[in-house]
Enzyme design. Structure first.
Site, short mmCIF file in Angstrom:
data_model
loop_
_atom_site.label_atom_id
_atom_site.label_comp_id
_atom_site.label_asym_id
_atom_site.label_seq_id
_atom_site.Cartn_x
_atom_site.Cartn_y
_atom_site.Cartn_z
N GLY A 1 39.46 -44.74 70.72
CA GLY A 1 40.82 -44.56 70.22
C GLY A 1 40.86 -44.20 68.75
O GLY A 1 39.92 -44.49 68.01
N ASP B 1 40.86 -52.63 65.93
CA ASP B 1 40.93 -53.98 66.51
C ASP B 1 40.11 -55.02 65.76
O ASP B 1 40.29 -56.22 65.97
CB ASP B 1 40.49 -53.95 67.97
CG ASP B 1 41.47 -53.20 68.84
OD1 ASP B 1 42.69 -53.26 68.55
OD2 ASP B 1 41.04 -52.52 69.79
N GLU C 1 50.18 -57.64 71.77
CA GLU C 1 50.51 -57.10 73.09
C GLU C 1 49.78 -57.88 74.19
O GLU C 1 50.25 -57.98 75.32
CB GLU C 1 50.13 -55.63 73.19
CG GLU C 1 48.66 -55.35 72.91
CD GLU C 1 48.25 -53.88 73.05
OE1 GLU C 1 48.96 -53.11 73.68
OE2 GLU C 1 47.19 -53.53 72.48
#
Lengths: 405, 405
Positions: free
Chosen positions: B12, B144, B245
Site C-alpha cells: 500500500g 501501520d 478501523e
C-alpha cells in the site's frame, strides 16, 4: 466621540472566517471612531445572552492577528438562529437593542452566509425603522460559494484548494495497481456544485482525474453513470468520480437517501451519496471500488488554506469596518473581479436585501452537455482563487491555532 | 566491474515510499559499482513481466530527486503478489532470475511492508541457495508502523502528522456550537493501533481531544463506550473519539462487520467502524453525532508530510544501497533510535527472517487500564516523528508531484 463595535460569527465553519474576523478587529483597532471591540460568543445568541468579550487586549499584538487569520473554524463560536419577523414579534430585537445600548455599540458586524445575512437584513431594517444609531454590516463567508452580489465567497478558495490537492493525491494513490479501480469522492454542496467543480483543478499534464463530475445542478441518471464508468474502464484502469453530496435523480429525490437501509430499531441507516455510488459500481460494474467522503476537513483544513482566500477574507472584514465608518448600514461587504490575468479584485458593498436567502448556482453554460464535467470558463474562474499557500505556523509538529476559552 | 541495479515498490502507498526510492536512486547513481539503475513497474510483477525502465536520465538532476522525495504513493506502481515457496514451485524464481540475468542486475532493492519483506526473504534465500551473485535488500515502508527490528516505519510519521493536524482541525470545527456533539474519527489500522494512537498528538493546551481512543489491541465494549460518552457529555459539550478501523469485540468479531446490512441482492452493505459507532451514539445517546473516515488521505497527503519521516525514508533507501555494496543480502535497512531528546537515530540492518510476516503491536503498558487512551511513553515515542514540514512545491495552486508515464 468614539463608540464601541461588536462582531460575531454564524453558520458553518470555513478556513477563512477567522481571517475576516481578524480584518474587522484590525481595522476597528486602527479607527479613532472605535473605542472597544467586543466579540459576541456563539453569534447572535451571544448577543441575546449578553455573552460579550472585549478583544482589544488579546489582539494588541500584530502576531495574534496573524495567528487568527490562519486559524480554522470560528474563534467566537457559532450558532444557527433565525430571528423572527419583527413586525410580528419584537422580543428578540428588544433584547438585542438593550445589549447594544448597554455596551454603547455603534457598529455591528455579522460574519456569515445566507442565513446570517438574513439576520443582518432584519436587524438593520429594525434599527433603521426605530431610528437607532447602529450601523449593521454583513461580512460574507461560505465554502459553498452560493452568495449573490460577490464574485466568489470567502472560504470557498481554501476549500477548493483542499479538494483539488486531495483529489490529486488520491489519484496518485489510485493509479498504482494495474487493476480496474473506481474511486468515488463525495464533496460538500447540497444545492450548488461549486466545490465539486473545484475538483477539476486537480487535473495536471499527467492526470485527467476526475473523469466524471456530478453536480446538483443536473439530474443524476444511474444507468448513464454505470454505462460511462464501463466505457471509461475500457480505455483506462482507473476511473475517479467527483460527486456533490446533493445530487438528485430526475424526480428530485436525493441520491443519498436511496441507500438508506433500516436498522433493527427502524431507524434509517446513515448513508452518503458516495457510498450509494460505491454500491452501484460494486453491483453493476463489479470492479474494485472505494468511496471517500471529504467531510468536514474540506472546510477546516487551514494547513492548506489558499493565501488568496485568506487575504481577501481579511480585506472583506476590513472593508466592512470602512463601510460602517462611512455611515452605511444594511449592506454586505463584497468583492468584484476586475481581471482574470492578472487577477485583480476591488472591494465594495451590496444591498443586503439582494443577498439574503438566495442561492447562486453554477451557470448552465459552464456545465457540459452530458452533465458530467465542467467547461473551460470554470477553470478561468476558479484557478486564481486557490493561488498561494497558507502561512500556518507549526509548533510541536502540529499547526499553531488560536482558541478563545 | 560495475553492474546494474533494480528497484521496485510494493504494497500500500505512503507519503514517504517515494523518498526511499529517491534515496536508493541517489545513492546508486553516486556509486561506481552501479552502471544503470532500473525500476520495475508494479513491483515484482514488473520483474516477472519484463517491465523495466532505466531511471538514470530521469534523475540526472538533483531537483528531480527532490520532487520524487515529496511525491505521494508509488512512482513505480505497486502490486500485491506473494511468491510461492520455491521448494515447491520454482517457476516464478526461474523467470525472475532470467530477467535479473538479462539486465545484469547485481543488486535488487524491494521497498515495502510485511508482505514485501516476505518476497525479499524468499528471493534472497533462493539466490543464495543457487549461488547467484545478486544482493537482495529490503527497504521498509508502512504507515501501520507494525514492523519489527526498526524503531518506527517510514511513512508512519507523515500519516501520524496528517492525523494529528486533522483531528485538531476537526476539533476546532466541532467546538463552535453550544450543543452536545460527538465526533467519531475512524483511522486506519486493522491489527495495530499506532496510527490511532497518533491522534493523541492533536492535544494542545486548550484542546484535550480526542477524549476517547479505541485501539485494536484491546477488546471494544459497546456498553462501556456508551456509558463513557454519556459521562463525558455531562462535563463538556463536545466528545471526540478516535477509533481504529480494526477494533473487535471480546469475541474477536470486527465491530465494522456489525453494521453490515444486506441489500436487495443479498450483498452486505459496506459499513465502516466509524459509521457503526455513529449509529450506536445516535441510538443510545441521542445527541448530534458525526463520523469521519480519514480514509486514503492519511497515507497520501504529501502536502502535510513530516520532514523527519521524508528525510529518514530517504536515508533508509541510501543505507540499503550501502548494505548491498558491503555484499550484504537478505537483510532489511533499518533505523534505531539512540536518543529521544535530542532525537537521534542510527541506520543499520536486520536479518529479513526476523521481520517478514510478523506484526508489531502497541506495548500493553503504553495503553491505559480502561483501554480508552494511551499513556505518557507514547507521546515521547511519537512526537519526534512528526517534526518538520513537507517541502512540497505548489504550481498553479496545487502540489507539484512526479509521475511515470
Amino acid at each position: 466621540m468614539s463608540r464601541n463595535c461588536l462582531v460575531a460569527q454564524s453558520g458553518g465553519p470555513t478556513a477563512a472566517i477567522n481571517s475576516s474576523l481578524a480584518g474587522v478587529i484590525s481595522q476597528a483597532l486602527k479607527s479613532d471612531a472605535v473605542h472597544t471591540v467586543y466579540g459576541a460568543k456563539n453569534g447572535i445568541q451571544g448577543v441575546l445572552n449578553d455573552n460579550l468579550v472585549a478583544l482589544n487586549d488579546i489582539f494588541a499584538k500584530e502576531e495574534q492577528i496573524e495567528r487568527l487569520k490562519n486559524t480554522p473554524s470560528m474563534y467566537l463560536g457559532s450558532c444557527r438562529y433565525k430571528l423572527t419577523d419583527y413586525k410580528k414579534d419584537t422580543s428578540d430585537y428588544d433584547k438585542i437593542c438593550e445589549i447594544l445600548d448597554k455596551y454603547d455599540i455603534g457598529y455591528f458586524f455579522y460574519i456569515g452566509g445566507n442565513d446570517s445575512m438574513d439576520t443582518v437584513a432584519k436587524l438593520s431594517a429594525y434599527t433603521r425603522d426605530k431610528g437607532l444609531d447602529v450601523k449593521v454590516i454583513g461580512i460574507p463567508k461560505t465554502i459553498d460559494n452560493d452568495l449573490y452580489c460577490i464574485d466568489h465567497t470567502p472560504g470557498f478558495g481554501s476549500a477548493a484548494k483542499y479538494i483539488a490537492a486531495s483529489v490529486l493525491e488520491m489519484a496518485h494513490d489510485t493509479y498504482i495497481y494495474a487493476i480496474d479501480t473506481v474511486l468515488i469522492v463525495e464533496i460538500m454542496g447540497r444545492n450548488a456544485g461549486w466545490l465539486t467543480a473545484a475538483s477539476s483543478l486537480a487535473r495536471t499534464s499527467y492526470s485527467d482525474a476526475p473523469h466524471l463530475i456530478y453536480l446538483p445542478e443536473r439530474a443524476f441518471d444511474k444507468k448513464d453513470f454505470v454505462q460511462r464508468v464501463k466505457e471509461l474502464l475500457k480505455e483506462k484502469h482507473h476511473v475517479i468520480v467527483a460527486v456533490s453530496e446533493g445530487i438528485k435523480d430526475e424526480d428530485g429525490n436525493y441520491i443519498s437517501a436511496q441507500g438508506g437501509k433500516v436498522d433493527k430499531f427502524g431507524h434509517v441507516m446513515l448513508s452518503g451519496t458516495g457510498k450509494v455510488l460505491e454500491s452501484i459500481v460494486a453491483e453493476e460494474v463489479g470492479c474494485k471500488v472505494r468511496s471517500v467522503e471529504l467531510n468536514v476537513l474540506q472546510r477546516a483544513a487551514s494547513h492548506i488554506a489558499s493565501e488568496t482566500d485568506i487575504e481577501e477574507s481579511f480585506c472583506l472584514g476590513a472593508n466592512g469596518v470602512r463601510l460602517a465608518m462611512e455611515e452605511k448600514t444594511g449592506v454586505m461587504s463584497t468583492l468584484n473581479r476586475v481581471s482574470d490575468e492578472p487577477y485583480k479584485v476591488v472591494y465594495g458593498e451590496a444591498d443586503i436585501e439582494k443577498i439574503a436567502n438566495y442561492e447562486k448556482k453554477i451557470p448552465d453554460e459552464w456545465i457540459n452537455e452530458d452533465g458530467t464535467d465542467v467547461k473551460e470558463p470554470m477553470e478561468r474562474y476558479l484557478r486564481p482563487l486557490i493561488q498561494g499557500e497558507s502561512k500556518v505556523a507549526f509548533v510541536n509538529g502540529i499547526p499553531s491555532y488560536m482558541f478563545l476559552r
